[in-house]
Motif scaffolding. Structure first.
Motif, PDB file in Angstrom:
ATOM      1  N   LEU A   1     -24.614  28.528  38.772  1.00 49.42           N
ATOM      2  CA  LEU A   1     -24.832  28.018  37.413  1.00 49.42           C
ATOM      3  C   LEU A   1     -26.199  27.348  37.280  1.00 49.42           C
ATOM      4  CD1 LEU A   1     -21.304  26.551  36.590  1.00 49.42           C
ATOM      5  CD2 LEU A   1     -22.373  28.573  35.588  1.00 49.42           C
ATOM      6  N   THR A   2     -26.586  26.601  38.309  1.00 43.40           N
ATOM      7  CA  THR A   2     -27.900  25.961  38.262  1.00 43.40           C
ATOM      8  C   THR A   2     -29.006  27.004  38.197  1.00 43.40           C
ATOM      9  OG1 THR A   2     -27.045  24.091  39.548  1.00 43.40           O
ATOM     10  CG2 THR A   2     -29.431  24.355  39.441  1.00 43.40           C
ATOM     11  N   GLY A   3     -28.881  28.054  39.014  1.00 46.76           N
ATOM     12  CA  GLY A   3     -29.882  29.117  38.984  1.00 46.76           C
ATOM     13  C   GLY A   3     -29.946  29.811  37.639  1.00 46.76           C
ATOM     14  N   MET A   4     -28.778  30.042  37.024  1.00 46.13           N
ATOM     15  CA  MET A   4     -28.758  30.703  35.725  1.00 46.13           C
ATOM     16  C   MET A   4     -29.466  29.867  34.667  1.00 46.13           C
ATOM     17  SD  MET A   4     -25.480  31.843  33.400  1.00 46.13           S
ATOM     18  CE  MET A   4     -25.143  30.126  32.962  1.00 46.13           C
ATOM     19  N   PHE A   5     -29.196  28.557  34.637  1.00 51.08           N
ATOM     20  CA  PHE A   5     -29.831  27.706  33.638  1.00 51.08           C
ATOM     21  C   PHE A   5     -31.329  27.544  33.905  1.00 51.08           C
ATOM     22  CE2 PHE A   5     -25.480  26.368  32.663  1.00 51.08           C
ATOM     23  CZ  PHE A   5     -25.529  26.358  31.272  1.00 51.08           C
ATOM     24  N   MET A   6     -31.726  27.594  35.177  1.00 49.33           N
ATOM     25  CA  MET A   6     -33.151  27.534  35.469  1.00 49.33           C
ATOM     26  C   MET A   6     -33.872  28.768  34.935  1.00 49.33           C
ATOM     27  SD  MET A   6     -33.201  25.957  39.349  1.00 49.33           S
ATOM     28  CE  MET A   6     -34.974  26.169  39.453  1.00 49.33           C
ATOM     29  N   VAL A   7     -33.257  29.933  35.075  1.00 47.67           N
ATOM     30  CA  VAL A   7     -33.855  31.164  34.552  1.00 47.67           C
ATOM     31  C   VAL A   7     -33.925  31.122  33.030  1.00 47.67           C
ATOM     32  CG1 VAL A   7     -33.542  33.659  34.349  1.00 47.67           C
ATOM     33  CG2 VAL A   7     -33.180  32.538  36.542  1.00 47.67           C
ATOM     34  N   LEU A   8     -32.835  30.657  32.396  1.00 45.24           N
ATOM     35  CA  LEU A   8     -32.833  30.557  30.934  1.00 45.24           C
ATOM     36  C   LEU A   8     -33.903  29.582  30.441  1.00 45.24           C
ATOM     37  CD1 LEU A   8     -28.985  30.516  30.215  1.00 45.24           C
ATOM     38  CD2 LEU A   8     -30.568  32.402  29.826  1.00 45.24           C
ATOM     39  N   ALA A   9     -34.050  28.462  31.152  1.00 45.71           N
ATOM     40  CA  ALA A   9     -35.048  27.482  30.758  1.00 45.71           C
ATOM     41  C   ALA A   9     -36.461  28.035  30.901  1.00 45.71           C
ATOM     42  CB  ALA A   9     -34.889  26.202  31.583  1.00 45.71           C
ATOM     43  N   THR A  10     -36.679  28.813  31.958  1.00 46.17           N
ATOM     44  CA  THR A  10     -38.006  29.391  32.173  1.00 46.17           C
ATOM     45  C   THR A  10     -38.407  30.319  31.039  1.00 46.17           C
ATOM     46  OG1 THR A  10     -37.703  29.248  34.567  1.00 46.17           O
ATOM     47  CG2 THR A  10     -39.417  30.747  33.778  1.00 46.17           C
ATOM     48  N   HIS A  11     -37.461  31.075  30.495  1.00 48.87           N
ATOM     49  CA  HIS A  11     -37.745  32.036  29.433  1.00 48.87           C
ATOM     50  C   HIS A  11     -37.427  31.488  28.039  1.00 48.87           C
ATOM     51  CE1 HIS A  11     -37.417  34.561  33.049  1.00 48.87           C
ATOM     52  NE2 HIS A  11     -38.253  35.385  32.423  1.00 48.87           N
ATOM     53  N   GLY A  12     -37.086  30.189  27.961  1.00 50.05           N
ATOM     54  CA  GLY A  12     -36.803  29.589  26.669  1.00 50.05           C
ATOM     55  C   GLY A  12     -35.604  30.172  25.961  1.00 50.05           C
ATOM     56  N   GLN A  13     -34.585  30.534  26.704  1.00 49.40           N
ATOM     57  CA  GLN A  13     -33.418  31.195  26.130  1.00 49.40           C
ATOM     58  C   GLN A  13     -32.170  30.313  26.119  1.00 49.40           C
ATOM     59  OE1 GLN A  13     -33.546  34.336  24.795  1.00 49.40           O
ATOM     60  NE2 GLN A  13     -35.756  34.199  25.180  1.00 49.40           N
ATOM     61  N   ILE A  14     -32.299  29.014  26.430  1.00 48.73           N
ATOM     62  CA  ILE A  14     -31.110  28.162  26.500  1.00 48.73           C
ATOM     63  C   ILE A  14     -30.450  28.040  25.129  1.00 48.73           C
ATOM     64  CG2 ILE A  14     -30.309  25.801  26.890  1.00 48.73           C
ATOM     65  CD1 ILE A  14     -32.156  25.571  29.203  1.00 48.73           C
ATOM     66  N   ALA A  15     -31.260  27.863  24.069  1.00 54.14           N
ATOM     67  CA  ALA A  15     -30.682  27.720  22.726  1.00 54.14           C
ATOM     68  C   ALA A  15     -29.925  28.981  22.305  1.00 54.14           C
ATOM     69  CB  ALA A  15     -31.800  27.392  21.729  1.00 54.14           C
ATOM     70  N   GLN A  16     -30.520  30.153  22.578  1.00 55.82           N
ATOM     71  CA  GLN A  16     -29.859  31.408  22.239  1.00 55.82           C
ATOM     72  C   GLN A  16     -28.580  31.571  23.030  1.00 55.82           C
ATOM     73  OE1 GLN A  16     -32.968  30.863  22.761  1.00 55.82           O
ATOM     74  NE2 GLN A  16     -34.338  32.042  21.392  1.00 55.82           N
ATOM     75  N   ALA A  17     -28.612  31.185  24.313  1.00 54.88           N
ATOM     76  CA  ALA A  17     -27.396  31.292  25.137  1.00 54.88           C
ATOM     77  C   ALA A  17     -26.296  30.368  24.629  1.00 54.88           C
ATOM     78  CB  ALA A  17     -27.723  30.973  26.595  1.00 54.88           C
ATOM     79  N   ALA A  18     -26.673  29.161  24.205  1.00 52.34           N
ATOM     80  CA  ALA A  18     -25.682  28.225  23.673  1.00 52.34           C
ATOM     81  C   ALA A  18     -25.088  28.766  22.380  1.00 52.34           C
ATOM     82  CB  ALA A  18     -26.330  26.859  23.448  1.00 52.34           C
ATOM     83  N   GLN A  19     -25.952  29.378  21.541  1.00 51.66           N
ATOM     84  CA  GLN A  19     -25.466  29.947  20.282  1.00 51.66           C
ATOM     85  C   GLN A  19     -24.502  31.096  20.549  1.00 51.66           C
ATOM     86  OE1 GLN A  19     -28.554  31.393  17.759  1.00 51.66           O
ATOM     87  NE2 GLN A  19     -27.193  31.847  16.026  1.00 51.66           N
ATOM     88  N   LEU A  20     -24.826  31.932  21.559  1.00 52.48           N
ATOM     89  CA  LEU A  20     -23.945  33.057  21.895  1.00 52.48           C
ATOM     90  C   LEU A  20     -22.593  32.559  22.406  1.00 52.48           C
ATOM     91  CD1 LEU A  20     -23.466  36.075  22.325  1.00 52.48           C
ATOM     92  CD2 LEU A  20     -24.568  35.856  24.578  1.00 52.48           C
ATOM     93  N   VAL A  21     -22.626  31.524  23.221  1.00 57.28           N
ATOM     94  CA  VAL A  21     -21.363  30.948  23.733  1.00 57.28           C
ATOM     95  C   VAL A  21     -20.522  30.425  22.588  1.00 57.28           C
ATOM     96  CG1 VAL A  21     -20.348  29.116  25.140  1.00 57.28           C
ATOM     97  CG2 VAL A  21     -22.279  30.434  26.007  1.00 57.28           C
ATOM     98  N   GLY A  22     -21.198  29.775  21.600  1.00 56.66           N
ATOM     99  CA  GLY A  22     -20.473  29.259  20.446  1.00 56.66           C
ATOM    100  C   GLY A  22     -19.840  30.359  19.632  1.00 56.66           C
ATOM    101  N   VAL A  23     -20.562  31.495  19.488  1.00 56.26           N
ATOM    102  CA  VAL A  23     -20.014  32.625  18.737  1.00 56.26           C
ATOM    103  C   VAL A  23     -18.813  33.218  19.449  1.00 56.26           C
ATOM    104  CG1 VAL A  23     -20.500  34.946  17.903  1.00 56.26           C
ATOM    105  CG2 VAL A  23     -22.196  33.136  17.592  1.00 56.26           C
ATOM    106  N   LEU A  24     -18.950  33.396  20.772  1.00 56.51           N
ATOM    107  CA  LEU A  24     -17.837  33.990  21.536  1.00 56.51           C
ATOM    108  C   LEU A  24     -16.642  33.042  21.556  1.00 56.51           C
ATOM    109  CD1 LEU A  24     -19.793  35.470  24.586  1.00 56.51           C
ATOM    110  CD2 LEU A  24     -18.861  36.693  22.615  1.00 56.51           C
TER     111      LEU A  24
END
Length: 292
Positions: free
Chosen positions: A267-290
């Motif tokens: 999980l830490t590695g996944m969030f580090m990758v998302l943070a590097t590409h600026g995708q944390i907000a999009q990932a949070a939005q997708l989780v909220g939709v699902l």
């Protein structure tokens, strides 16, 4: 089977020897270090502080206290009464104790077997009489809710709390156990074996049972796995120090668990990758939709 012989400088001193074991029908791997630590903890709770514990090999260990020596050996199986098949392994436990110094050797080995069978899950338990072989189910039924570990017998600074003295009753019951075991092949002997074993333990003091309740232990059973968890924790600290500190605290309080460490690292590695590409907000939005 208990024997006594002269020891020390005087002829009045004697040493008691008693041996029992845990029987395993199928092949199984054992961690002699973990078994030794479990025995040392149990002896300490019984008031016998272990001064030395040493793993002689992968199959043998020895523990020494002031008045006793405890030997552990993981041996190959041999024919036993009541068993049609020869077991694969027998974890032999031998206690040699100076008579008259605290609890008897029989009392100590009773509690040691109670502790070890809970963690090792043997198929049978062989008592001090070689003919007394109990299935694991028989053993658990006999000691369930009755084999509470007594509090350490060393003096405490706090005010003494009233509690029942169970050890003398255990010792008296074992004298009856030895008397009944030789005739267990006669009629009604199976029930007599279980009754004698059950009589070796008294009901625990409710206050002590509550005080001795331990949190769930998620610790890995072998030393290599526990070491691997710590290596993963240290490696995680190179990339996410706060997460590694939290995982280290869990390791210390609850025990080292490989599954928890692996999930935390992933999980830490996944969030580090998302943070590097600026995708944390999009990932949070997708989780909220699902989740919706």
């Amino acid at each position: 089977m208990v024997t006594e012989k002269p020891i020390g400088a005087t002829m009045t001193d004697t040493i008691q020897k008693v041996q029992a074991g845990l029987v395993f029908l199928g092949t199984k791997s054992f961690d002699i270090a973990a078994i030794t630590c479990g025995i040392a903890d149990t002896l300490d709770r019984l008031g016998e502080r272990v001064d030395e514990r040493r793993c002689v090999s992968d199959t043998q260990a020895i523990l020494c206290a002031r008045h006793l020596v405890c030997r552990v050996r993981i041996a190959e199986g041999h024919p036993l009464p009541r068993l049609d098949d020869t077991p694969a392994h027998i974890v032999e436990l031998r206690v040699e104790k100076q008579a008259g110094a605290g609890a008897t050797a029989e009392t100590l080995i009773a509690y040691l077997l109670t502790t070890l069978q809970a963690s090792l899950a043997p198929d049978y338990v062989q008592w001090t009489d070689p003919r007394a072989v109990l299935t694991r189910a028989e053993f658990r039924a006999a000691v369930a809710n009755t084999a509470a570990m007594p509090a350490p017998m060393r003096p405490k600074p706090a005010a003494p709390r009233p509690r029942r003295n169970r050890l003398p009753d255990v010792e008296a019951a074992y004298a009856q156990l030895r008397a009944k075991m030789p005739g267990f092949g006669k009629g009604g002997a199976e029930e007599a074996r279980i009754d004698a074993l059950r009589a070796a333990f008294r009901d625990p003091d409710p206050a002590e049972a509550t005080a001795m309740a331990q949190p769930d232990d998620i610790r890995e059973p072998t030393a290599p796995l526990r070491l691997s968890v710590w290596m993963m924790t240290v490696t995680l600290g190179l990339f996410a120090l706060p997460v590694a500190v939290a995982l280290a605290i869990i390791n210390l309080l609850r025990g080292e668990n490989m599954r928890l460490a692996a999930h935390t690292t992933a999980l830490t590695g996944m969030f580090m990758v998302l943070a590097t590409h600026g995708q944390i907000a999009q990932a949070a939005q997708l989780v909220g939709v699902l989740g919706g």
